[in-house]
Design a protein around this motif. Structure first.
Motif, short mmCIF file in Angstrom:
data_model
loop_
_atom_site.label_atom_id
_atom_site.label_comp_id
_atom_site.label_asym_id
_atom_site.label_seq_id
_atom_site.Cartn_x
_atom_site.Cartn_y
_atom_site.Cartn_z
N LYS A 151 0.90 -1.36 -0.08
CA LYS A 151 -0.09 -0.20 0.04
C LYS A 151 0.96 1.34 -0.12
O LYS A 151 0.74 2.00 0.65
N ILE A 152 1.53 1.43 -1.12
CA ILE A 152 2.43 2.83 -1.33
C ILE A 152 1.39 3.78 -2.11
O ILE A 152 1.44 3.82 -3.19
N LYS A 153 0.76 4.28 -1.25
CA LYS A 153 -0.38 5.47 -1.94
C LYS A 153 0.04 6.82 -1.88
O LYS A 153 -0.43 7.57 -2.65
N SER A 154 0.91 6.99 -0.88
CA SER A 154 1.47 8.41 -0.73
C SER A 154 2.85 8.16 -0.15
O SER A 154 3.09 7.27 0.52
N PHE A 155 3.69 9.17 -0.44
CA PHE A 155 5.09 9.14 0.06
C PHE A 155 5.13 10.08 1.07
O PHE A 155 4.74 11.44 1.16
N VAL A 163 12.15 8.97 -1.26
CA VAL A 163 11.18 8.09 -1.85
C VAL A 163 11.60 6.49 -2.15
O VAL A 163 11.11 5.73 -2.09
N LEU A 164 13.06 6.49 -2.51
CA LEU A 164 13.83 5.20 -2.69
C LEU A 164 13.71 4.60 -1.20
O LEU A 164 13.52 3.39 -1.30
N ALA A 170 9.14 -1.22 1.35
CA ALA A 170 8.17 -1.90 0.79
C ALA A 170 8.54 -3.27 0.36
O ALA A 170 8.11 -4.55 0.30
N MET A 171 9.69 -3.15 -0.59
CA MET A 171 10.15 -4.38 -1.51
C MET A 171 10.65 -5.50 -0.75
O MET A 171 10.56 -6.50 -0.91
#
Length: 206
Positions: A151-155, A163-164, A170-171
């Motif tokens: 669930k990366i919906k926003s940073f 961002v990275l 998540a990865m």
């Protein structure tokens, strides 16, 4: 690139959206005998020639407007509609890849969709090569699962580093979850396993 021992991606390279995939692909080297399976976004005949020269096989999708001449046709069966050797006839593509290519036209009986594959592999039958391309979809499924479960919906941050960090954060758990799923005695659906771990993450057991 998919490691068939674990069915997990071997590497990930994150770039800006404006960076074309083929630019990254050209920076990579593969061991001799590798089978590189890519979609039409990577169709660059100069790069395919490099793969061929290094002893790598490739399987990709042909573009609908690809100019070519049929040199030889082979017997087909099952979902394979055509299996033929071709050479490229447009000046630019012929200059980049002057060798024979194998062109396979295939009908997927499940979806009814027709695909046209290009490869330099003449050892495996056409159905096997169509199945190899189908396995590429495992990468698409992997990224879909990241979007669904991580669930990366926003940073949180907007700098490149922030961002990275969020994408890698998540990865990494996604890879660990996929690994646990493969190793587990109980055959979980990934969504059920993720929900179970979330519920029991801070539960003391034993």
């Amino acid at each position: 690139m998919l490691d068939y021992d674990g069915l997990l991606p071997v590497f990930v390279k994150l770039t800006e959206a404006k960076t074309h995939e083929i630019k990254v692909a050209k920076e990579m080297t593969f061991p001799k005998g590798s089978v590189v399976v890519v979609d039409r976004g990577y169709l660059d005949f100069g790069w395919l020639k490099v793969l061929d020269s290094r002893g790598c096989f490739f399987v990709t999708r042909a573009k609908s407007n690809m100019a070519h001449e049929v040199k030889e046709q082979y017997d087909v069966e099952g979902g394979v509609l055509q299996d033929e050797d071709i050479c490229l006839t447009s000046y630019a593509s012929k200059k980049e890849y002057g060798y024979l290519l194998r062109r396979i036209r295939y009908l997927d009986s499940r979806t009814g969709k027709e695909y046209v594959f290009l490869t330099n592999n003449r050892h495996w039958d056409a159905q096997t090569l169509a199945d190899i391309y189908k396995e590429r979809w495992a990468i698409e499924v992997f990224f879909k699962q990241i979007k669904t479960h991580m669930k990366i919906k926003s940073f949180v941050g907007t700098s490149e580093n922030a961002v990275l960090i969020q994408i890698w954060t998540a990865m990494i758990p996604m890879l660990l979850l996929k690994y646990l799923k493969e190793k587990a005695d109980y055959k979980w659906h990934l969504s059920n396993m993720v929900a179970f771990i979330r519920l029991n993450l801070f539960v003391k057991i034993g």
